[in-house]
Design a protein around this motif. Structure first.
Motif, mmCIF file in Angstrom:
data_model
loop_
_atom_site.group_PDB
_atom_site.id
_atom_site.type_symbol
_atom_site.label_atom_id
_atom_site.label_comp_id
_atom_site.label_asym_id
_atom_site.label_seq_id
_atom_site.Cartn_x
_atom_site.Cartn_y
_atom_site.Cartn_z
ATOM 1 N N PHE A 80 -0.388 -5.187 9.430
ATOM 2 C CA PHE A 80 0.575 -4.167 8.701
ATOM 3 C C PHE A 80 2.358 -4.166 9.325
ATOM 4 O O PHE A 80 2.333 -4.234 10.674
ATOM 5 C CB PHE A 80 0.194 -2.667 8.551
ATOM 6 C CG PHE A 80 -1.047 -2.603 7.588
ATOM 7 C CD1 PHE A 80 -2.197 -3.078 7.735
ATOM 8 C CD2 PHE A 80 -0.733 -1.751 6.422
ATOM 9 C CE1 PHE A 80 -3.210 -3.010 6.878
ATOM 10 C CE2 PHE A 80 -1.868 -1.871 5.433
ATOM 11 C CZ PHE A 80 -3.232 -2.335 5.601
ATOM 12 N N LEU B 119 4.346 7.304 2.459
ATOM 13 C CA LEU B 119 4.778 5.947 3.235
ATOM 14 C C LEU B 119 4.446 4.972 2.639
ATOM 15 O O LEU B 119 3.325 4.701 2.030
ATOM 16 C CB LEU B 119 4.088 6.137 4.575
ATOM 17 C CG LEU B 119 4.723 6.946 5.752
ATOM 18 C CD1 LEU B 119 3.426 7.115 6.818
ATOM 19 C CD2 LEU B 119 5.727 6.246 6.194
ATOM 20 N N ARG C 179 9.302 5.048 4.756
ATOM 21 C CA ARG C 179 9.194 6.582 4.525
ATOM 22 C C ARG C 179 10.099 6.851 3.334
ATOM 23 O O ARG C 179 11.374 7.008 3.370
ATOM 24 C CB ARG C 179 9.157 7.523 5.427
ATOM 25 C CG ARG C 179 8.924 8.908 5.024
ATOM 26 C CD ARG C 179 9.022 9.891 6.290
ATOM 27 N NE ARG C 179 7.941 9.574 7.337
ATOM 28 C CZ ARG C 179 6.908 10.083 7.078
ATOM 29 N NH1 ARG C 179 6.596 10.552 5.951
ATOM 30 N NH2 ARG C 179 6.009 9.899 7.885
ATOM 31 N N TYR D 282 0.820 -1.152 0.169
ATOM 32 C CA TYR D 282 -0.102 -0.057 0.081
ATOM 33 C C TYR D 282 0.788 1.115 0.137
ATOM 34 O O TYR D 282 2.088 1.014 0.488
ATOM 35 C CB TYR D 282 -0.989 -0.017 1.310
ATOM 36 C CG TYR D 282 -1.999 -0.938 1.136
ATOM 37 C CD1 TYR D 282 -1.847 -2.311 1.797
ATOM 38 C CD2 TYR D 282 -3.216 -0.642 0.804
ATOM 39 C CE1 TYR D 282 -2.725 -3.300 1.577
ATOM 40 C CE2 TYR D 282 -4.355 -1.639 0.948
ATOM 41 C CZ TYR D 282 -3.938 -2.950 1.275
ATOM 42 O OH TYR D 282 -5.222 -3.865 1.142
ATOM 43 N N ASP E 144 -5.560 8.322 3.082
ATOM 44 C CA ASP E 144 -5.716 6.833 3.441
ATOM 45 C C ASP E 144 -4.735 6.033 2.506
ATOM 46 O O ASP E 144 -4.235 6.349 1.418
ATOM 47 C CB ASP E 144 -7.304 6.364 3.276
ATOM 48 C CG ASP E 144 -7.666 6.468 1.977
ATOM 49 O OD1 ASP E 144 -8.060 5.494 1.384
ATOM 50 O OD2 ASP E 144 -7.662 7.738 1.587
ATOM 51 N N PRO E 145 -4.302 4.678 3.139
ATOM 52 C CA PRO E 145 -3.474 3.901 2.263
ATOM 53 C C PRO E 145 -4.273 3.339 1.066
ATOM 54 O O PRO E 145 -5.514 3.095 0.900
ATOM 55 C CB PRO E 145 -3.354 2.533 3.217
ATOM 56 C CG PRO E 145 -3.701 3.160 4.691
ATOM 57 C CD PRO E 145 -4.670 4.252 4.321
ATOM 58 N N GLN F 116 0.694 5.317 1.119
ATOM 59 C CA GLN F 116 -0.050 6.360 1.827
ATOM 60 C C GLN F 116 0.515 7.675 1.694
ATOM 61 O O GLN F 116 1.779 7.763 2.471
ATOM 62 C CB GLN F 116 -0.143 5.899 3.381
ATOM 63 C CG GLN F 116 -1.244 6.938 3.900
ATOM 64 C CD GLN F 116 -1.352 6.506 5.429
ATOM 65 O OE1 GLN F 116 -0.548 5.625 6.129
ATOM 66 N NE2 GLN F 116 -2.542 6.660 6.197
ATOM 67 N N PHE G 97 3.369 0.851 2.924
ATOM 68 C CA PHE G 97 3.379 -0.198 3.987
ATOM 69 C C PHE G 97 3.158 -1.625 3.033
ATOM 70 O O PHE G 97 2.705 -1.580 1.991
ATOM 71 C CB PHE G 97 2.254 0.100 4.609
ATOM 72 C CG PHE G 97 2.124 1.034 5.581
ATOM 73 C CD1 PHE G 97 1.418 2.378 5.191
ATOM 74 C CD2 PHE G 97 2.791 1.206 6.757
ATOM 75 C CE1 PHE G 97 1.410 3.376 6.059
ATOM 76 C CE2 PHE G 97 2.801 2.245 7.466
ATOM 77 C CZ PHE G 97 2.243 3.404 7.124
ATOM 78 N N PHE H 228 -4.157 0.787 -2.356
ATOM 79 C CA PHE H 228 -3.804 -0.681 -2.597
ATOM 80 C C PHE H 228 -2.944 -0.462 -3.944
ATOM 81 O O PHE H 228 -3.293 0.096 -4.877
ATOM 82 C CB PHE H 228 -4.876 -1.402 -2.891
ATOM 83 C CG PHE H 228 -4.517 -3.113 -3.379
ATOM 84 C CD1 PHE H 228 -4.893 -3.194 -4.425
ATOM 85 C CD2 PHE H 228 -3.973 -3.845 -2.443
ATOM 86 C CE1 PHE H 228 -4.503 -4.479 -5.359
ATOM 87 C CE2 PHE H 228 -3.431 -4.997 -3.100
ATOM 88 C CZ PHE H 228 -3.802 -5.384 -4.370
#
Lengths: 115, 112
Positions: free
Chosen positions: B103, B88, B108, B35, B42-43, B37, B90, B45
């Motif tokens: 997660f 970021l 970063r 993901y 919001d994250p 962000q 994830f 996909f």
């Protein structure tokens, strides 16, 4: 297309002041609805998974509920350490009934609890 | 309990450079997700793998590619980096049978 809308965008509470966060969702077939907590610069921390309408789960001061259209995260007597962004996400069953697992997130609710 | 491990935690790259992000899923988890962000977002996909095969693809730019190896760790390769790739990133893992994704702490990426 799956959609998740969270409200309010931000919520400020006094310590001990209970409240609820809302997550409205649209999905063709719900495999699961998830709540996560995210602190700044950190990864989302898993809180709850809800699979079907009527289901409820609790953990300490948090309780999550699910209906066919929305979920609520109830926070009872919050403490300053509960301050974080709370994310709601849904996972869809595709037409074949096999989930590939991707999550569609809402924008989150930023919760601030003042002492 | 073991968690999802991501490396590096921080990465600074210049425009047009290449970056490789690594993810080590929770042991015995068979599904890995990536993901992205952005600040205040919001994250989103990017891509997922189930049993080392790509299982789903989201809004991943053509400049990005990913794979999952025989030991289940995954790598996200990002080429021709742009300023807008700063975010970021994830990784998450799950057991396909239970759906719940856990997660990592994220990488970063800053592109300058």
């Amino acid at each position: 297309e799956d959609q998740v809308t969270q409200s309010p965008e931000a919520l400020r509470l006094q310590e001990g002041e209970s409240s609820s966060l809302n997550c409205s969702y649209t999905v063709s077939g719900l495999r699961g609805l998830f709540w996560y907590r995210q602190d700044p610069g950190k990864g989302p921390e898993f809180l709850f998974t809800l699979y079907s309408a009527g289901e409820e789960k609790e953990k300490e001061r948090l309780k999550a509920t699910l209906t066919k259209k929305e979920s609520f995260l109830h926070i009872t007597a919050p403490k300053p350490e509960d301050s974080a962004t709370y994310l709601c996400a849904v996972q869809d069953n595709n037409a074949g009934g096999t989930s590939y697992g991707k999550l569609t997130f809402g924008q989150g609710t930023i919760l601030t609890v003042h002492p | 309990a073991a968690g999802v491990i991501q490396s590096p935690r921080h990465l600074i790259k210049e425009k047009r450079e290449t970056a490789t992000l690594k993810c080590y899923p929770i042991p015995r988890h068979d599904t890995v997700y990536w993901y992205q962000q952005g600040p205040g977002q919001d994250p989103q996909f990017l891509i997922s793998f189930y049993e080392k095969m790509q299982s789903d693809k989201g809004s991943i730019p053509d400049r990005f590619s990913a794979q999952q190896f025989s030991d289940y760790h995954s790598e996200l390769n990002m080429s021709s980096l742009e300023l807008g790739d700063s975010a970021l990133y994830f990784c998450a893992s799950s057991l396909e049978s239970t759906a719940t994704a856990f997660f990592g702490q994220g990488t970063r990426l800053t592109v300058v």
